[in-house]
Design a protein around this motif. Structure first.
Motif, PDB file in Angstrom:
ATOM      1  N   THR A  13      -1.166  -3.585  -2.998  1.00 20.90           N
ATOM      2  CA  THR A  13      -1.406  -2.346  -2.260  1.00 20.90           C
ATOM      3  C   THR A  13      -2.635  -2.575  -1.388  1.00 20.90           C
ATOM      4  O   THR A  13      -3.710  -2.898  -1.900  1.00 20.90           O
ATOM      5  CB  THR A  13      -1.652  -1.169  -3.209  1.00 20.90           C
ATOM      6  OG1 THR A  13      -0.506  -0.991  -4.049  1.00 20.90           O
ATOM      7  CG2 THR A  13      -1.918   0.119  -2.435  1.00 20.90           C
ATOM      8  N   SER A  14      -2.462  -2.438  -0.084  1.00 21.73           N
ATOM      9  CA  SER A  14      -3.552  -2.658   0.872  1.00 21.73           C
ATOM     10  C   SER A  14      -3.953  -1.322   1.470  1.00 21.73           C
ATOM     11  O   SER A  14      -3.104  -0.581   1.971  1.00 21.73           O
ATOM     12  CB  SER A  14      -3.100  -3.605   1.996  1.00 21.73           C
ATOM     13  OG  SER A  14      -2.607  -4.818   1.463  1.00 21.73           O
ATOM     14  N   VAL A  15      -5.254  -1.016   1.420  1.00 20.22           N
ATOM     15  CA  VAL A  15      -5.749   0.271   1.911  1.00 20.22           C
ATOM     16  C   VAL A  15      -6.881   0.045   2.904  1.00 20.22           C
ATOM     17  O   VAL A  15      -7.861  -0.640   2.606  1.00 20.22           O
ATOM     18  CB  VAL A  15      -6.252   1.162   0.751  1.00 20.22           C
ATOM     19  CG1 VAL A  15      -6.743   2.508   1.294  1.00 20.22           C
ATOM     20  CG2 VAL A  15      -5.161   1.371  -0.289  1.00 20.22           C
TER      21      VAL A  15
ATOM     22  N   GLU B 124       8.081  -4.890   2.988  1.00 22.04           N
ATOM     23  CA  GLU B 124       8.592  -3.620   2.475  1.00 22.04           C
ATOM     24  C   GLU B 124       8.498  -3.535   0.951  1.00 22.04           C
ATOM     25  O   GLU B 124       8.609  -2.453   0.376  1.00 22.04           O
ATOM     26  CB  GLU B 124      10.034  -3.407   2.940  1.00 22.04           C
ATOM     27  CG  GLU B 124      10.116  -3.186   4.462  1.00 22.04           C
ATOM     28  CD  GLU B 124      11.519  -2.876   4.938  1.00 22.04           C
ATOM     29  OE1 GLU B 124      12.472  -3.185   4.197  1.00 22.04           O
ATOM     30  OE2 GLU B 124      11.655  -2.324   6.039  1.00 22.04           O
ATOM     31  N   GLN B 125       8.277  -4.664   0.315  1.00 19.87           N
ATOM     32  CA  GLN B 125       8.079  -4.684  -1.137  1.00 19.87           C
ATOM     33  C   GLN B 125       6.606  -4.466  -1.524  1.00 19.87           C
ATOM     34  O   GLN B 125       6.265  -4.440  -2.700  1.00 19.87           O
ATOM     35  CB  GLN B 125       8.565  -6.017  -1.718  1.00 19.87           C
ATOM     36  CG  GLN B 125      10.037  -6.298  -1.490  1.00 19.87           C
ATOM     37  CD  GLN B 125      10.929  -5.226  -2.082  1.00 19.87           C
ATOM     38  OE1 GLN B 125      10.787  -4.869  -3.253  1.00 19.87           O
ATOM     39  NE2 GLN B 125      11.832  -4.680  -1.271  1.00 19.87           N
ATOM     40  N   GLN B 126       5.746  -4.357  -0.504  1.00 21.10           N
ATOM     41  CA  GLN B 126       4.313  -4.139  -0.716  1.00 21.10           C
ATOM     42  C   GLN B 126       3.943  -2.744  -0.210  1.00 21.10           C
ATOM     43  O   GLN B 126       4.660  -2.166   0.598  1.00 21.10           O
ATOM     44  CB  GLN B 126       3.494  -5.193   0.046  1.00 21.10           C
ATOM     45  CG  GLN B 126       4.007  -6.614  -0.057  1.00 21.10           C
ATOM     46  CD  GLN B 126       3.978  -7.182  -1.458  1.00 21.10           C
ATOM     47  OE1 GLN B 126       3.062  -6.913  -2.225  1.00 21.10           O
ATOM     48  NE2 GLN B 126       4.986  -7.998  -1.805  1.00 21.10           N
ATOM     49  N   ASP B 127       2.837  -2.205  -0.667  1.00 21.10           N
ATOM     50  CA  ASP B 127       2.337  -0.925  -0.143  1.00 21.10           C
ATOM     51  C   ASP B 127       1.206  -1.191   0.847  1.00 21.10           C
ATOM     52  O   ASP B 127       0.245  -1.905   0.518  1.00 21.10           O
ATOM     53  CB  ASP B 127       1.824  -0.035  -1.272  1.00 21.10           C
ATOM     54  CG  ASP B 127       2.955   0.602  -2.072  1.00 21.10           C
ATOM     55  OD1 ASP B 127       4.087   0.663  -1.543  1.00 21.10           O
ATOM     56  OD2 ASP B 127       2.710   1.014  -3.220  1.00 21.10           O
ATOM     57  N   ILE B 128       1.315  -0.639   2.047  1.00 21.31           N
ATOM     58  CA  ILE B 128       0.285  -0.775   3.073  1.00 21.31           C
ATOM     59  C   ILE B 128      -0.067   0.638   3.521  1.00 21.31           C
ATOM     60  O   ILE B 128       0.762   1.335   4.117  1.00 21.31           O
ATOM     61  CB  ILE B 128       0.780  -1.620   4.263  1.00 21.31           C
ATOM     62  CG1 ILE B 128       1.299  -2.976   3.774  1.00 21.31           C
ATOM     63  CG2 ILE B 128      -0.332  -1.814   5.293  1.00 21.31           C
ATOM     64  CD1 ILE B 128       2.093  -3.751   4.817  1.00 21.31           C
TER      65      ILE B 128
END
Length: 397
Positions: A248-250, A272-276
């Motif tokens: 998860t990248s914030v 798309e399998q990661q959260d951005i």
């Protein structure tokens, strides 16, 4: 540039310049009024008119110039710059010959003997960072040395000497062939998209190379990873390639999302399998607590100072609170990668911040590893603030 200005050093500063301290600071000089044009050569003299050191006048946030030599008879000319640059390049031969890394620092300012300028290498392209008008006056010499080396695609530059401390945004191209951006560089087998022609930041911070490979090879496997202040997601790439269950990248900057998607894509990772997420990191902590989200690893690499519409963040006063927020959403025995690039903050004080936060959260911890600048970021032991990077990999109890 043959004009030499004599500066008289206050007595309490004389010894440090005799001992090779490289930065010329305003408080050390008696007769500042003689300084006008940046780029002039300066002789530092003691109260008895004895020569101490020779440097140049160039205003940047750290001081008013840099020492170049303690030898009175050493001329500051093309030969001087060539000697310094070739010595630095010779120390980086291993990087030039590497098959899995082609982005690194070639020349690191005062660590390689000329403060106020750095040179990075990105897959055949050189990028020169100028930190004052004073050092920019020597541009012709430095570009000529690189040109004589040959075997490069192009040279770019970043002028970072606007009086307000801002980057001067104009055409960054200097010589050779213009790049087709992004250039895809390699770092320990990982890939990053970089732009040498698009503002002050190119897309990846080279000084975190050792930390990224440690995350990939030692810490990420099967973990839920939160990367805060994520910029273009370089740490997230390392974690994903190390087998993280999810990243998860914030980051607050709107462009961070597109840039992070690009970095995942050039590594063949399905973004798309990661959260951005585009969000203020401190708001995200509140959101995560509200949603009862928790992570096995949290990466903290905030800017030394940042201001948003809602708040101002300063490493020097706010880092303990940042650690406490992080502990609140980190699983038991989880890992925190705590980093700062604040040059005024020593490792001892930084460790004190960690200790304070963990104590206030009634959490035990142990430091698994600590990092400072990698080998290509040469530093001068007489100038400890030049070794600005501090990274601690902590495991909570």
């Amino acid at each position: 540039m043959t004009n030499v200005i004599e500066l008289y050093v206050k007595e309490k500063y004389s010894k440090q310049y005799i001992n090779g301290y490289p930065l010329i600071v305003k408080d050390a000089v008696r007769n500042l009024d003689v300084l006008h044009q940046e780029g002039v050569i300066i002789h530092l003299l003691d109260k008895n008119h004895q020569f101490l050191a020779k440097g140049y006048y160039g205003i940047q946030n750290k001081g008013i110039g840099w020492i170049l030599t303690n030898k009175l008879n050493e001329d500051i000319n093309f030969s001087f710059f060539k000697k310094k640059l070739l010595s630095a390049i010779n120390k980086r031969k291993g990087f030039y010959q590497s098959d899995d890394t082609n982005a690194f620092r070639v020349f690191n300012g005062e660590g390689d003997g000329i403060g106020g300028v750095t040179i990075d290498y990105y897959a055949g392209y050189y990028l020169i960072n100028w930190y004052s008008e004073g050092i920019y006056a020597f541009k012709e010499h430095i570009v000529r040395v690189i040109d004589e080396l040959g075997d490069y695609h192009g040279i770019y530059e970043k002028k970072r000497f606007d009086r307000k401390g801002n980057y001067i945004d104009d055409d960054d191209f200097v010589k050779g062939n213009r790049g087709e951006f992004p250039i895809i560089v390699k770092e320990n087998g990982m890939h990053y998209a970089v732009y040498l022609n698009d503002g002050a930041m190119v897309g990846v911070f080279l000084d975190q190379r050792d930390v990224r490979v440690a995350i990939r090879d030692k810490y990420a496997k099967n973990k839920q990873v939160l990367n805060t202040f994520s910029y273009t997601g370089a740490f997230s790439i390392a974690a994903a390639l190390g087998g993280a269950a999810k990243t998860t990248s914030v980051d607050l900057a709107k462009r961070s999302k597109g840039k992070t998607i690009e970095q995942f894509s050039v590594n063949g990772i399905d973004f798309e399998q990661q959260d951005i997420i585009v969000m203020d990191v401190f708001d995200y902590f509140k959101y995560a607590r509200r949603k009862q989200l928790s992570f096995d690893m949290v990466i903290l690499d905030p800017p030394s100072f940042a201001r948003s519409k809602k708040r101002t963040f300063s490493t020097a006063k706010d880092y303990p609170a940042l650690i406490k927020d992080t502990i609140s959403i980190t699983n038991q025995h989880g890992i925190i990668v705590a980093s700062t690039n604040n040059a005024s903050l020593g490792m001892k004080k930084f460790k004190g911040f960690i200790d304070k936060a963990c104590s206030e959260m009634n959490t035990s911890y142990r430091i698994l590893e600590e990092f400072q600048l990698p080998a290509d970021f040469q530093t001068d032991k007489r100038f400890p603030q030049g070794n600005y990077l501090k990274v601690l990999i902590i495991q909570l109890g």
